[in-house]
Structures are given as C-alpha cells and as structure tokens.
Enzyme design. Structure first.
Site, PDB file in Angstrom:
ATOM      1  CG  ASP A  70     -21.925   2.571 -11.441  1.00 18.56           C
ATOM      2  OD1 ASP A  70     -21.291   1.656 -10.896  1.00 18.56           O
ATOM      3  OD2 ASP A  70     -22.190   3.648 -10.858  1.00 18.56           O
ATOM      4  CE1 TYR A  84     -24.418   7.536  -7.193  1.00 16.63           C
ATOM      5  CE2 TYR A  84     -24.705   6.302  -9.214  1.00 16.63           C
ATOM      6  CZ  TYR A  84     -23.881   6.806  -8.238  1.00 16.63           C
ATOM      7  OH  TYR A  84     -22.530   6.578  -8.308  1.00 16.63           O
ATOM      8  CE  LYS A 114     -21.608   2.897  -7.291  1.00 16.66           C
ATOM      9  NZ  LYS A 114     -22.610   3.292  -8.284  1.00 16.66           N
ATOM     10  CG  HIS A 122     -22.431   4.620  -2.681  1.00 11.52           C
ATOM     11  ND1 HIS A 122     -23.598   5.080  -3.241  1.00 11.52           N
ATOM     12  CD2 HIS A 122     -21.445   5.317  -3.278  1.00 11.52           C
ATOM     13  CE1 HIS A 122     -23.318   6.005  -4.129  1.00 11.52           C
ATOM     14  NE2 HIS A 122     -22.015   6.172  -4.171  1.00 11.52           N
TER      15      HIS A 122
END
Length: 284
Positions: A46, A51, A76, A109
């Site tokens: 994930d 990120y 996402k 997200h």
C-alpha cells in the site's frame, strides 16, 4: 504460504494484509522495507502519491523477482489532483512512478475537492484497463452517503482508521449493502501500548498461544476487514503475517467487539484537517 484473501465487489481478490508504507521515505528506506516485506510473504503493498515513495515500491517489487501479477499494488490520488483533469494526471504519474501498466487498486486519498469528477476519471481508467479496482479513503458516513450517489462503478474499499477501539460500526453498516470493504489504517492503534496490553486481548492471545498483535489482525480478517500493519523489523513483519493457523471463536469475536469506543484519532470532517491537507502540494 499463500495470503488470506478477501473478495471485493468487483470480483477482485485482495490479500487481507497489506504492507503499509506511510511515512517511510523514498530513495532507500522504503525500498528496503518493501523488499523485506515481500521476502516475508507480503503480496499487497500500500503506497500513495502523497507518500512520495512509489518509485521505491516499484524498484523493490522488480528486485524481489516476483511476477507483477503476484503483487497487489494499492496507490492513491492526492487531494491536489481531486478533479477530472487532475485525476487523469495523477493516475498517469502513479503508473509511471510504479513502472507498471496497471494498478490493482487506486483510491481517492482525501475526501476534499471535486470528488465527483475525479471519480469519473478513475472510472474511465478502469474502462481502459489502467486500474483494476477503485476505492475511497477517509470517508465518514456523512461524506460517503453524499459521494456514493454519483458513482457508476462502486468503490471496492474505503480505507479508514479502524482497530478494536475504533471499529467504524456505523460506516460499515451503511457500506454493507454496496459490498464495500473496509481497509484499516492504524489497525494496531498506531502501536498504542494501552491497546496492545489490553487484559482481554492478552487473555485471548494466551488462550491461542499468540500475541495480542496477531489476535487483533486475525480479528480484523474474520470481520472481513483488510489490515495495513507497518513495521520496519523483518521479524515483526513475519509475525504480523502469521495468523493463518488459528481461528477466533464467536465468543472471542464478540468480546473484542465490546472494546469499541467509537472514537478515533483522525476526523476528516474537521475543517482544520481539511485546511491542513489541502495545503499540501506534491507537484507544481
């Protein structure tokens, strides 16, 4: 050992435990963590554009020697790209960063901005084969009930904070008719010592000769919830996956359900949270 699987409403099979990469930095640390996770047996990684570590995830999967189709990748769309054109751009960037022709599961997200048009672009990417399944994240019951009205393709998952002390009972109840699965971030309460040392969980763990962590992850699986535990320690990674050789009784399951407080650490409906997250830009 093959991972335990959960079926999504699209027919897609998703490994019930994914390796979470939130706050693991790119250019080394994330690469090493994901490579170790894959060696331990994880087959679900994930990540997210927000990120900033999709390229490390791609490199680790490539260097693991596993076939692309044997690794389930979730990424996402960042809130900055929550629009029709923005989503098309975000999808292409994630495909490029992940060095893949398709993404197994792609989520909105954060629930802010033009969700309707972003979802339309994601539906078109499903039609084009670029995304195998799509979903949402951090949607509360109120946000979800407004969002779901405009969906041609139903979300497969809603990735939210979820653990024994915050079980998302109301959200799960209203998503059930749509067959939407909860994915749990902070499944262990972000390493909450109070949760991990809970006497009830310790008692159940002792009965099964398991750790409280393993009991929590097994409970989530039996509840039909996908969990995303994170650890940089290969030994802990392996322990987190070791939940296949025991089963919680109905009595165990019901007892753990009593731990719910209905309160989490993150409130997506808080205007301050929306202001803070929408201010974060990941590209020009």
């Amino acid at each position: 050992m093959k991972p335990l699987m959960i079926s999504l409403n699209s027919g897609t099979q998703i490994p019930s435990e994914g390796f979470g990469t939130f706050l693991i930095s790119n250019d080394g640390p994330c690469y090493e963590a994901v490579l170790n996770a894959l060696k331990c047996g994880y087959r679900h990684i994930d990540t997210a554009a927000g990120y900033g570590n999709e390229t490390d995830v791609a490199k680790a999967i490539k260097d693991s020697g596993l076939k692309r189709e044997d690794v389930f990748i979730t990424s996402k769309l960042w809130v900055q790209d929550n629009s029709y054109e923005g989503a098309k751009y975000g999808i292409e960037q994630s495909l490029k960063n992940l060095d893949t022709d398709y993404i197994d599961l792609y989520l909105i997200h954060q629930p802010y901005g033009d969700l309707k048009d972003a979802w339309k672009a994601m539906e078109e990417a499903v039609d084009a084969g670029k995304l195998k399944a799509i979903g949402i994240s951090n949607q509360t019951p109120k946000i979800f009930e407004s969002f779901i009205k405009d969906c041609r393709i139903l979300p497969g998952v809603n990735q939210v904070e979820c653990n024994p002390t915050f079980q998302q009972k109301e959200l799960r109840k209203i998503m059930e008719p749509y067959g939407i699965v909860v994915e749990a971030w902070y499944p262990l309460g972000h390493g909450n010592k109070e949760l991990l040392s809970n006497p009830l969980l310790q008692e159940i763990a002792k009965k099964h000769n398991k750790s409280t962590v393993q009991v929590i992850l097994r409970w989530l699986y039996q509840e039909g919830i996908v969990s995303l535990p994170k650890s940089l320690n290969p030994e802990h990674m392996a322990t987190n996956l070791d939940i296949q050789n025991f089963e919680l009784s109905q009595e165990d399951m019901d007892a753990i359900r009593t731990l719910d407080t209905g309160k989490g650490t993150h409130d997506p409906e808080d205007p301050a949270v929306e202001k803070r997250l929408t201010a974060i830009k990941i590209h020009e």
